[in-house]
Design a protein around this motif. Structure first.
Motif, mmCIF file in Angstrom:
data_model
loop_
_atom_site.group_PDB
_atom_site.id
_atom_site.type_symbol
_atom_site.label_atom_id
_atom_site.label_comp_id
_atom_site.label_asym_id
_atom_site.label_seq_id
_atom_site.Cartn_x
_atom_site.Cartn_y
_atom_site.Cartn_z
ATOM 1 N N LEU A 224 -4.247 -8.504 -9.538
ATOM 2 C CA LEU A 224 -4.984 -9.621 -8.968
ATOM 3 C C LEU A 224 -4.279 -10.140 -7.720
ATOM 4 O O LEU A 224 -4.926 -10.458 -6.713
ATOM 5 C CB LEU A 224 -5.152 -10.741 -9.992
ATOM 6 N N ASP A 225 -2.948 -10.212 -7.768
ATOM 7 C CA ASP A 225 -2.195 -10.661 -6.594
ATOM 8 C C ASP A 225 -2.438 -9.730 -5.413
ATOM 9 O O ASP A 225 -2.648 -10.181 -4.284
ATOM 10 C CB ASP A 225 -0.694 -10.727 -6.894
ATOM 11 N N ALA A 226 -2.427 -8.439 -5.672
ATOM 12 C CA ALA A 226 -2.663 -7.460 -4.602
ATOM 13 C C ALA A 226 -4.075 -7.614 -4.041
ATOM 14 O O ALA A 226 -4.280 -7.558 -2.824
ATOM 15 C CB ALA A 226 -2.439 -6.051 -5.126
ATOM 16 N N LEU A 227 -5.048 -7.826 -4.919
ATOM 17 C CA LEU A 227 -6.428 -8.007 -4.479
ATOM 18 C C LEU A 227 -6.558 -9.263 -3.620
ATOM 19 O O LEU A 227 -7.187 -9.242 -2.565
ATOM 20 C CB LEU A 227 -7.365 -8.090 -5.682
ATOM 21 N N LEU A 228 -5.943 -10.353 -4.070
ATOM 22 C CA LEU A 228 -6.006 -11.595 -3.300
ATOM 23 C C LEU A 228 -5.352 -11.438 -1.930
ATOM 24 O O LEU A 228 -5.869 -11.956 -0.928
ATOM 25 C CB LEU A 228 -5.365 -12.741 -4.076
ATOM 26 N N GLU A 229 -4.242 -10.736 -1.874
ATOM 27 C CA GLU A 229 -3.592 -10.491 -0.582
ATOM 28 C C GLU A 229 -4.530 -9.723 0.351
ATOM 29 O O GLU A 229 -4.640 -10.038 1.539
ATOM 30 C CB GLU A 229 -2.299 -9.706 -0.774
ATOM 31 N N THR A 230 -5.221 -8.730 -0.189
ATOM 32 C CA THR A 230 -6.159 -7.942 0.600
ATOM 33 C C THR A 230 -7.312 -8.804 1.102
ATOM 34 O O THR A 230 -7.698 -8.740 2.275
ATOM 35 C CB THR A 230 -6.714 -6.768 -0.243
ATOM 36 N N VAL A 231 -7.842 -9.637 0.203
ATOM 37 C CA VAL A 231 -8.965 -10.501 0.575
ATOM 38 C C VAL A 231 -8.542 -11.485 1.661
ATOM 39 O O VAL A 231 -9.230 -11.644 2.673
ATOM 40 C CB VAL A 231 -9.515 -11.252 -0.658
ATOM 41 N N TRP A 232 -7.400 -12.141 1.477
ATOM 42 C CA TRP A 232 -6.955 -13.131 2.473
ATOM 43 C C TRP A 232 -6.634 -12.473 3.810
ATOM 44 O O TRP A 232 -6.901 -13.050 4.863
ATOM 45 C CB TRP A 232 -5.777 -13.939 1.960
ATOM 46 N N ALA A 233 -6.100 -11.277 3.790
ATOM 47 C CA ALA A 233 -5.829 -10.564 5.036
ATOM 48 C C ALA A 233 -7.140 -10.284 5.767
ATOM 49 O O ALA A 233 -7.227 -10.422 6.986
ATOM 50 C CB ALA A 233 -5.074 -9.269 4.758
#
Length: 83
Positions: free
Chosen positions: A45-54
């Motif tokens: 989930l952290d990786a997904l959120l980082e991708t989304v925010w980027a």
């Protein structure tokens, strides 16, 4: 209680025994154990959120654009008979 000083001690414990030991700790010590365990885990989930925010930073989107897209999808699903 007796005190044992040793350079190296090995004790085999089951997961249940470890959980029981952690439950006996003070809340702040339990939190420390939780943080130590979290540090060893991959968090998808952290990786997904980082991708989304980027992506949001690269391609900003307004609230109006989000609402328009939601409405477009709702209309499309309604027209095709899917809810």
């Amino acid at each position: 209680m007796a005190k044992v000083i040793a350079s190296e001690v090995e004790i085999e414990l089951s997961v249940g025994q470890v959980v029981d030991i952690v439950r006996q700790l003070k809340p702040e010590d339990q939190q420390e154990v939780r943080r130590a365990l979290d540090a060893t885990q991959d968090h998808p989930l952290d990786a997904l959120l980082e991708t989304v925010w980027a992506r949001v930073e690269r391609e900003p989107i307004t609230e109006e654009e989000v609402c328009a897209e939601v409405e477009r999808i709702r209309t499309s699903r309604h027209d095709s008979g899917r809810d």
